[in-house]
Design a protein around this motif. Structure first.
Motif, PDB file in Angstrom:
ATOM      1  N   SER A  95     -77.142 -17.553 -67.098  1.00  0.00           N
ATOM      2  CA  SER A  95     -76.061 -17.503 -66.117  1.00  0.00           C
ATOM      3  C   SER A  95     -75.973 -16.107 -65.506  1.00  0.00           C
ATOM      4  O   SER A  95     -76.345 -15.124 -66.135  1.00  0.00           O
ATOM      5  N   HIS A  96     -75.431 -16.064 -64.315  1.00  0.00           N
ATOM      6  CA  HIS A  96     -75.349 -14.789 -63.597  1.00  0.00           C
ATOM      7  C   HIS A  96     -74.263 -13.890 -64.182  1.00  0.00           C
ATOM      8  O   HIS A  96     -73.331 -14.370 -64.818  1.00  0.00           O
ATOM      9  N   ARG A  97     -74.383 -12.624 -63.878  1.00  0.00           N
ATOM     10  CA  ARG A  97     -73.282 -11.684 -64.106  1.00  0.00           C
ATOM     11  C   ARG A  97     -73.346 -10.624 -63.028  1.00  0.00           C
ATOM     12  O   ARG A  97     -74.424 -10.336 -62.480  1.00  0.00           O
ATOM     13  N   ALA A 122     -80.753 -14.494 -49.224  1.00  0.00           N
ATOM     14  CA  ALA A 122     -81.983 -14.916 -49.910  1.00  0.00           C
ATOM     15  C   ALA A 122     -81.808 -16.235 -50.649  1.00  0.00           C
ATOM     16  O   ALA A 122     -82.795 -16.903 -50.963  1.00  0.00           O
ATOM     17  N   CYS A 123     -80.581 -16.616 -50.926  1.00  0.00           N
ATOM     18  CA  CYS A 123     -80.341 -17.799 -51.771  1.00  0.00           C
ATOM     19  C   CYS A 123     -80.792 -19.083 -51.066  1.00  0.00           C
ATOM     20  O   CYS A 123     -80.243 -19.449 -50.026  1.00  0.00           O
ATOM     21  N   PRO A 124     -81.778 -19.787 -51.603  1.00  0.00           N
ATOM     22  CA  PRO A 124     -82.250 -21.005 -50.940  1.00  0.00           C
ATOM     23  C   PRO A 124     -81.260 -22.158 -51.032  1.00  0.00           C
ATOM     24  O   PRO A 124     -81.314 -23.089 -50.230  1.00  0.00           O
ATOM     25  N   ALA A 125     -80.358 -22.087 -52.002  1.00  0.00           N
ATOM     26  CA  ALA A 125     -79.387 -23.177 -52.165  1.00  0.00           C
ATOM     27  C   ALA A 125     -78.086 -22.897 -51.427  1.00  0.00           C
ATOM     28  O   ALA A 125     -77.190 -23.749 -51.424  1.00  0.00           O
ATOM     29  N   GLN A 126     -77.996 -21.720 -50.838  1.00  0.00           N
ATOM     30  CA  GLN A 126     -76.791 -21.315 -50.104  1.00  0.00           C
ATOM     31  C   GLN A 126     -75.529 -21.540 -50.946  1.00  0.00           C
ATOM     32  O   GLN A 126     -74.556 -22.141 -50.480  1.00  0.00           O
ATOM     33  N   CYS A 127     -75.586 -21.043 -52.145  1.00  0.00           N
ATOM     34  CA  CYS A 127     -74.450 -21.281 -53.037  1.00  0.00           C
ATOM     35  C   CYS A 127     -73.667 -20.019 -53.367  1.00  0.00           C
ATOM     36  O   CYS A 127     -72.802 -20.041 -54.232  1.00  0.00           O
ATOM     37  N   ILE A 128     -73.987 -18.918 -52.663  1.00  0.00           N
ATOM     38  CA  ILE A 128     -73.231 -17.683 -52.906  1.00  0.00           C
ATOM     39  C   ILE A 128     -72.266 -17.468 -51.756  1.00  0.00           C
ATOM     40  O   ILE A 128     -72.669 -17.493 -50.584  1.00  0.00           O
ATOM     41  N   TYR A 129     -71.003 -17.279 -52.085  1.00  0.00           N
ATOM     42  CA  TYR A 129     -69.987 -17.011 -51.061  1.00  0.00           C
ATOM     43  C   TYR A 129     -69.404 -15.621 -51.318  1.00  0.00           C
ATOM     44  O   TYR A 129     -68.927 -15.336 -52.420  1.00  0.00           O
ATOM     45  N   ARG A 166     -74.749 -26.106 -57.267  1.00  0.00           N
ATOM     46  CA  ARG A 166     -75.800 -26.044 -56.251  1.00  0.00           C
ATOM     47  C   ARG A 166     -76.926 -25.086 -56.646  1.00  0.00           C
ATOM     48  O   ARG A 166     -78.042 -25.221 -56.178  1.00  0.00           O
ATOM     49  N   CYS A 167     -76.602 -24.131 -57.488  1.00  0.00           N
ATOM     50  CA  CYS A 167     -77.576 -23.104 -57.876  1.00  0.00           C
ATOM     51  C   CYS A 167     -78.775 -23.740 -58.585  1.00  0.00           C
ATOM     52  O   CYS A 167     -78.601 -24.625 -59.417  1.00  0.00           O
ATOM     53  N   ILE A 168     -79.972 -23.252 -58.246  1.00  0.00           N
ATOM     54  CA  ILE A 168     -81.182 -23.768 -58.909  1.00  0.00           C
ATOM     55  C   ILE A 168     -81.768 -22.718 -59.862  1.00  0.00           C
ATOM     56  O   ILE A 168     -82.879 -22.855 -60.341  1.00  0.00           O
ATOM     57  N   TYR A 169     -81.032 -21.664 -60.095  1.00  0.00           N
ATOM     58  CA  TYR A 169     -81.417 -20.614 -61.049  1.00  0.00           C
ATOM     59  C   TYR A 169     -82.824 -20.072 -60.777  1.00  0.00           C
ATOM     60  O   TYR A 169     -83.614 -19.897 -61.689  1.00  0.00           O
ATOM     61  N   CYS A 170     -83.078 -19.825 -59.503  1.00  0.00           N
ATOM     62  CA  CYS A 170     -84.400 -19.326 -59.104  1.00  0.00           C
ATOM     63  C   CYS A 170     -84.507 -17.819 -59.285  1.00  0.00           C
ATOM     64  O   CYS A 170     -85.607 -17.282 -59.396  1.00  0.00           O
ATOM     65  N   GLY A 171     -83.391 -17.112 -59.272  1.00  0.00           N
ATOM     66  CA  GLY A 171     -83.417 -15.662 -59.445  1.00  0.00           C
ATOM     67  C   GLY A 171     -83.655 -14.882 -58.165  1.00  0.00           C
ATOM     68  O   GLY A 171     -83.774 -13.657 -58.206  1.00  0.00           O
ATOM     69  N   PHE A 172     -83.728 -15.542 -57.019  1.00  0.00           N
ATOM     70  CA  PHE A 172     -83.964 -14.825 -55.757  1.00  0.00           C
ATOM     71  C   PHE A 172     -82.835 -13.825 -55.463  1.00  0.00           C
ATOM     72  O   PHE A 172     -83.075 -12.777 -54.891  1.00  0.00           O
ATOM     73  N   CYS A 173     -81.608 -14.188 -55.843  1.00  0.00           N
ATOM     74  CA  CYS A 173     -80.472 -13.277 -55.586  1.00  0.00           C
ATOM     75  C   CYS A 173     -80.669 -11.975 -56.358  1.00  0.00           C
ATOM     76  O   CYS A 173     -80.410 -10.891 -55.835  1.00  0.00           O
ATOM     77  N   VAL A 174     -81.175 -12.082 -57.579  1.00  0.00           N
ATOM     78  CA  VAL A 174     -81.395 -10.896 -58.405  1.00  0.00           C
ATOM     79  C   VAL A 174     -82.487 -10.035 -57.774  1.00  0.00           C
ATOM     80  O   VAL A 174     -82.369  -8.809 -57.697  1.00  0.00           O
ATOM     81  N   GLU A 228     -68.438 -15.574 -55.165  1.00  0.00           N
ATOM     82  CA  GLU A 228     -68.443 -16.851 -55.891  1.00  0.00           C
ATOM     83  C   GLU A 228     -69.828 -17.491 -55.875  1.00  0.00           C
ATOM     84  O   GLU A 228     -70.530 -17.419 -54.865  1.00  0.00           O
ATOM     85  N   ILE A 229     -70.177 -18.100 -56.981  1.00  0.00           N
ATOM     86  CA  ILE A 229     -71.433 -18.856 -57.070  1.00  0.00           C
ATOM     87  C   ILE A 229     -71.092 -20.294 -57.441  1.00  0.00           C
ATOM     88  O   ILE A 229     -70.409 -20.535 -58.440  1.00  0.00           O
ATOM     89  N   ASP A 230     -71.550 -21.213 -56.611  1.00  0.00           N
ATOM     90  CA  ASP A 230     -71.358 -22.634 -56.909  1.00  0.00           C
ATOM     91  C   ASP A 230     -72.491 -23.053 -57.846  1.00  0.00           C
ATOM     92  O   ASP A 230     -73.619 -23.283 -57.416  1.00  0.00           O
ATOM     93  N   ARG A 276     -77.334  -9.871 -62.055  1.00  0.00           N
ATOM     94  CA  ARG A 276     -78.425 -10.123 -63.013  1.00  0.00           C
ATOM     95  C   ARG A 276     -78.247 -11.499 -63.645  1.00  0.00           C
ATOM     96  O   ARG A 276     -77.160 -12.078 -63.604  1.00  0.00           O
ATOM     97  N   MET A 277     -79.321 -11.963 -64.276  1.00  0.00           N
ATOM     98  CA  MET A 277     -79.279 -13.255 -64.976  1.00  0.00           C
ATOM     99  C   MET A 277     -79.729 -13.070 -66.425  1.00  0.00           C
ATOM    100  O   MET A 277     -80.428 -13.895 -66.977  1.00  0.00           O
ATOM    101  N   ASP A 278     -79.330 -11.965 -67.019  1.00  0.00           N
ATOM    102  CA  ASP A 278     -79.761 -11.649 -68.384  1.00  0.00           C
ATOM    103  C   ASP A 278     -78.652 -11.858 -69.413  1.00  0.00           C
ATOM    104  O   ASP A 278     -78.573 -11.155 -70.406  1.00  0.00           O
TER     105      ASP A 278
HETATM  106  S1  SF4 Z   1     -80.369 -18.133 -58.704  1.00  0.00           S
HETATM  107 FE1  SF4 Z   1     -81.235 -18.828 -56.727  1.00  0.00          FE
HETATM  108  S2  SF4 Z   1     -80.017 -20.600 -56.162  1.00  0.00           S
HETATM  109 FE2  SF4 Z   1     -78.846 -19.514 -57.754  1.00  0.00          FE
HETATM  110  S3  SF4 Z   1     -77.473 -18.140 -56.652  1.00  0.00           S
HETATM  111 FE3  SF4 Z   1     -79.346 -16.975 -57.086  1.00  0.00          FE
HETATM  112  S4  SF4 Z   1     -80.647 -17.237 -55.267  1.00  0.00           S
HETATM  113 FE4  SF4 Z   1     -79.042 -18.821 -55.192  1.00  0.00          FE
END
Ligand code: SF4
Ligand code: SF4
Length: 229
Positions: free
Chosen positions: A63-65, A85-92, A116-124, A111-113, A133-135
């Motif tokens: 999960s993000h922090r 960068a978010c491909p799921a457009q879930c960051i507001y 919708r998030c696919i946990y790709c890590g592109f935001c990081v 906010e992160i929905d 981060r997602m650590d």
């Molecule tokens: S992990 Fe990917 S889908 Fe989830 S918020 Fe980050 S960029 Fe968007």
């Protein structure tokens, strides 16, 4: 192919033998466990998450922090690169002027929905100041029964960093399990009073007997790289 493989039947019988062996072995061990016997022998080879877990790899994306500055405020500068960068457009993000004139902007809302998030890590990857981060080494949490319950706010995302800093990696997992326990107490136990949550049982939570994750790397690499700025 050997003769027995060509005949099929011996191989089918062989497969059934293996399947039945595991079925009856697991069944008898589960029954033995219910009677308090053979507790030291595992009844199944699958991991019984969340009561059990495997040690996470160092590259695990949990999960993000939102990371924090040394004064505890949010490091994010509301540049919107993560949201772009978010491909799921879930960051507001809702940017606001920071009271400190040396800081241009900060997120009033972040906010992160998680539905919708696919946990790709592109935001990081996109963040230029190591603010997200997602650590956390926790899985996406089941927050509730409504879509809006799954939106993680700035406060939730910052809280994970605080817990990580104060209690280490296992702290976030412990909080999550305690939260699930509390939900069970409120939702399931009134329906089935014979159920007991882990904190009400005499035995320790199985999670506490699991191998702990490896030591946490420095909490704030960016801060260190930048000489504490
Ligand atoms: S992990 Fe990917 S889908 Fe989830 S918020 Fe980050 S960029 Fe968007
Ligand atoms: S988390 Fe990073 S990339 Fe996203 S808005 Fe904040 S500073 Fe920019």
């Amino acid at each position: 192919m050997t003769l027995s493989e060509r005949l099929y039947l011996p191989e089918i019988l062989n497969g059934m033998l293996v399947t039945n062996y595991h079925f009856f072995r697991n069944l008898s061990l589960h029954l033995a466990h219910m009677m308090g016997l053979a507790r030291n022998r595992r009844a199944a080879t699958t991991v019984q998450y969340p009561e059990e877990r495997k040690p996470y790899s160092d590259g695990y994306r949990g999960s993000h922090r939102l990371t924090l500055k040394p004064d505890g405020s949010v490091r994010c500068t509301s540049c919107f690169l993560c949201a772009t960068a978010c491909p799921a457009q879930c960051i507001y993000i809702e940017a606001g002027e920071h009271p400190d004139p040396r800081v241009e902007k900060f997120p009033l809302r972040y906010e992160i929905d998680t539905l919708r998030c696919i946990y790709c890590g592109f935001c990081v990857e996109a963040c230029p100041c190591d603010a997200i981060r997602m650590d956390t080494y926790v899985h996406p949490r089941i927050w509730g029964f409504d879509r809006k319950d799954f939106i993680e706010t700035k406060e939730v995302l910052m809280h994970r960093s605080q817990v990580l800093e104060q209690k280490g990696r296992e702290g976030n997992m412990r909080e999550m399990l305690d939260w699930y326990d509390e939900q069970a107490r409120q939702v399931y136990v009134p329906l089935r009073p014979e159920l007991k949550t882990w904190t009400e049982r005499d035995e320790p939570h199985p999670w506490d007997q699991q191998p702990q994750p490896r030591a946490i790397p420095a909490l704030d690499r960016h801060h260190q790289h930048n000489g504490g700025q």
